[in-house]
Write a protein that holds these residues in place. Sequence first.
Motif, PDB file in Angstrom:
ATOM      1  N   LEU A   1     -64.740 -12.348  -3.138  1.00 49.59           N
ATOM      2  CA  LEU A   1     -64.776 -13.261  -4.279  1.00 49.59           C
ATOM      3  C   LEU A   1     -65.959 -14.198  -4.130  1.00 49.59           C
ATOM      4  O   LEU A   1     -66.135 -14.832  -3.081  1.00 49.59           O
ATOM      5  N   ILE A   2     -66.769 -14.274  -5.173  1.00 53.31           N
ATOM      6  CA  ILE A   2     -67.847 -15.245  -5.252  1.00 53.31           C
ATOM      7  C   ILE A   2     -67.526 -16.155  -6.423  1.00 53.31           C
ATOM      8  O   ILE A   2     -67.301 -15.673  -7.534  1.00 53.31           O
ATOM      9  N   THR A   3     -67.528 -17.462  -6.174  1.00 49.16           N
ATOM     10  CA  THR A   3     -67.178 -18.401  -7.229  1.00 49.16           C
ATOM     11  C   THR A   3     -68.087 -19.623  -7.134  1.00 49.16           C
ATOM     12  O   THR A   3     -68.969 -19.690  -6.269  1.00 49.16           O
ATOM     13  N   VAL A   4     -67.860 -20.579  -8.006  1.00 48.33           N
ATOM     14  CA  VAL A   4     -68.676 -21.791  -8.023  1.00 48.33           C
ATOM     15  C   VAL A   4     -67.812 -22.995  -7.668  1.00 48.33           C
ATOM     16  O   VAL A   4     -66.590 -22.987  -7.832  1.00 48.33           O
ATOM     17  N   THR A   5     -68.464 -24.033  -7.222  1.00 50.79           N
ATOM     18  CA  THR A   5     -67.772 -25.255  -6.836  1.00 50.79           C
ATOM     19  C   THR A   5     -66.896 -25.770  -7.977  1.00 50.79           C
ATOM     20  O   THR A   5     -67.338 -25.842  -9.130  1.00 50.79           O
ATOM     21  N   GLY A   6     -65.648 -26.084  -7.611  1.00 47.81           N
ATOM     22  CA  GLY A   6     -64.747 -26.714  -8.571  1.00 47.81           C
ATOM     23  C   GLY A   6     -63.902 -25.780  -9.416  1.00 47.81           C
ATOM     24  O   GLY A   6     -62.991 -26.234 -10.113  1.00 47.81           O
ATOM     25  N   LYS A   7     -64.155 -24.493  -9.366  1.00 48.05           N
ATOM     26  CA  LYS A   7     -63.391 -23.557 -10.193  1.00 48.05           C
ATOM     27  C   LYS A   7     -62.163 -23.064  -9.422  1.00 48.05           C
ATOM     28  O   LYS A   7     -62.277 -22.291  -8.464  1.00 48.05           O
ATOM     29  N   LYS A   8     -60.997 -23.455  -9.886  1.00 43.74           N
ATOM     30  CA  LYS A   8     -59.743 -23.140  -9.196  1.00 43.74           C
ATOM     31  C   LYS A   8     -59.578 -21.645  -8.982  1.00 43.74           C
ATOM     32  O   LYS A   8     -59.911 -20.838  -9.858  1.00 43.74           O
ATOM     33  N   LEU A   9     -59.084 -21.287  -7.812  1.00 41.53           N
ATOM     34  CA  LEU A   9     -58.844 -19.873  -7.529  1.00 41.53           C
ATOM     35  C   LEU A   9     -57.582 -19.693  -6.690  1.00 41.53           C
ATOM     36  O   LEU A   9     -57.136 -20.619  -6.004  1.00 41.53           O
ATOM     37  N   THR A  10     -57.038 -18.498  -6.781  1.00 44.09           N
ATOM     38  CA  THR A  10     -55.855 -18.130  -5.992  1.00 44.09           C
ATOM     39  C   THR A  10     -56.114 -16.808  -5.295  1.00 44.09           C
ATOM     40  O   THR A  10     -56.588 -15.855  -5.911  1.00 44.09           O
ATOM     41  N   VAL A  11     -55.805 -16.764  -4.020  1.00 40.93           N
ATOM     42  CA  VAL A  11     -55.836 -15.521  -3.257  1.00 40.93           C
ATOM     43  C   VAL A  11     -54.383 -15.110  -2.998  1.00 40.93           C
ATOM     44  O   VAL A  11     -53.608 -15.893  -2.453  1.00 40.93           O
ATOM     45  N   THR A  12     -54.044 -13.914  -3.404  1.00 39.10           N
ATOM     46  CA  THR A  12     -52.653 -13.486  -3.255  1.00 39.10           C
ATOM     47  C   THR A  12     -52.447 -12.773  -1.934  1.00 39.10           C
ATOM     48  O   THR A  12     -53.366 -12.175  -1.360  1.00 39.10           O
ATOM     49  N   CYS A  13     -51.225 -12.866  -1.429  1.00 41.53           N
ATOM     50  CA  CYS A  13     -50.829 -12.189  -0.203  1.00 41.53           C
ATOM     51  C   CYS A  13     -49.410 -11.680  -0.387  1.00 41.53           C
ATOM     52  O   CYS A  13     -48.528 -12.432  -0.825  1.00 41.53           O
ATOM     53  N   SER A  14     -49.188 -10.434  -0.030  1.00 37.45           N
ATOM     54  CA  SER A  14     -47.858  -9.852  -0.148  1.00 37.45           C
ATOM     55  C   SER A  14     -47.571  -8.976   1.057  1.00 37.45           C
ATOM     56  O   SER A  14     -48.452  -8.262   1.530  1.00 37.45           O
ATOM     57  N   GLN A  15     -46.322  -9.036   1.544  1.00 35.68           N
ATOM     58  CA  GLN A  15     -45.927  -8.160   2.658  1.00 35.68           C
ATOM     59  C   GLN A  15     -44.634  -7.432   2.294  1.00 35.68           C
ATOM     60  O   GLN A  15     -43.775  -7.978   1.594  1.00 35.68           O
ATOM     61  N   ASN A  16     -44.515  -6.202   2.793  1.00 26.28           N
ATOM     62  CA  ASN A  16     -43.363  -5.367   2.445  1.00 26.28           C
ATOM     63  C   ASN A  16     -42.450  -5.118   3.638  1.00 26.28           C
ATOM     64  O   ASN A  16     -41.719  -4.114   3.673  1.00 26.28           O
ATOM     65  N   MET A  17     -42.491  -6.007   4.636  1.00 29.72           N
ATOM     66  CA  MET A  17     -41.730  -5.816   5.859  1.00 29.72           C
ATOM     67  C   MET A  17     -40.536  -6.771   5.966  1.00 29.72           C
ATOM     68  O   MET A  17     -39.887  -6.841   7.004  1.00 29.72           O
ATOM     69  N   ASN A  18     -40.276  -7.519   4.903  1.00 31.98           N
ATOM     70  CA  ASN A  18     -39.160  -8.471   4.888  1.00 31.98           C
ATOM     71  C   ASN A  18     -39.302  -9.527   5.995  1.00 31.98           C
ATOM     72  O   ASN A  18     -38.299 -10.009   6.536  1.00 31.98           O
ATOM     73  N   HIS A  19     -40.539  -9.897   6.309  1.00 32.67           N
ATOM     74  CA  HIS A  19     -40.781 -10.883   7.352  1.00 32.67           C
ATOM     75  C   HIS A  19     -40.499 -12.292   6.854  1.00 32.67           C
ATOM     76  O   HIS A  19     -40.823 -12.635   5.712  1.00 32.67           O
TER      77      HIS A  19
END
Lengths: 112, 112
Positions: B11-29
């Motif tokens: 991801l390349i973005t600019v200062t101040g622009k809100k972003l979300t990085v998603t994370c998902s796991q399928n191991m029921n941790h």
Amino acid sequence: TQLLEQSPQFLSIQEGENLTVYCNSSSVFSSLQWYRQEPGEGPVLLVTVVTGGEVKKLKRLTFQFGDARKDSSLHITAAQPGDTGLYLCAGVRGSTLGRLYFGRGTQLTVWP
Amino acid sequence: EAQVTQNPRYLITVTGKKLTVTCSQNMNHEYMSWYRQDPGLGLRQIYYSMNVEVTDKGDVPEGYKVSRKEKRNFPLILESPSPNQTSLYFCASRHRSYNEQFFGPGTRLTVL
């Protein structure tokens, strides 16, 4: 300040040589882990040591946990080019189960 | 296949622009964590979560937010990214009874 100090930071050796990587702290850990990371990937667990003085072997890799549970070492015998990678130690302190403290890593390069 | 997935990978973005990085796991941790990895500094924990709706700060939480509304997901939010948040980010998960952490493939973020 880094809770876990790893040394050396860089290691460049010829195939067939032996090497040792150190992971030291002034704090006591309930367990110490060693990970290996290849470029473009996340770290992968090699071993966990839990008991003071414990020694674990994984083929040509030998891991040791210090008697006082403040330090650990990783010894590789007869290194091969396939051992090249970033080696990271990480520790868990007894009361902070969600926290994992990493050392800065040792970048190992093994030349054919 | 048991795994931790992250999106986006780059991801390349600019200062101040809100972003979300998603994370998902399928191991029921139960446990999930976010780390950033910078040259010479190793892996540093940003936030961790020990279960749904339970999160806590790691070593470098400033400028980041997390939420854990479901067991499998643990998004990392940068409300107003700045250039010093340019880094390689890893999400990880582990079972509450075992030390091994499973890492995602990483997200390389550049903030201009």
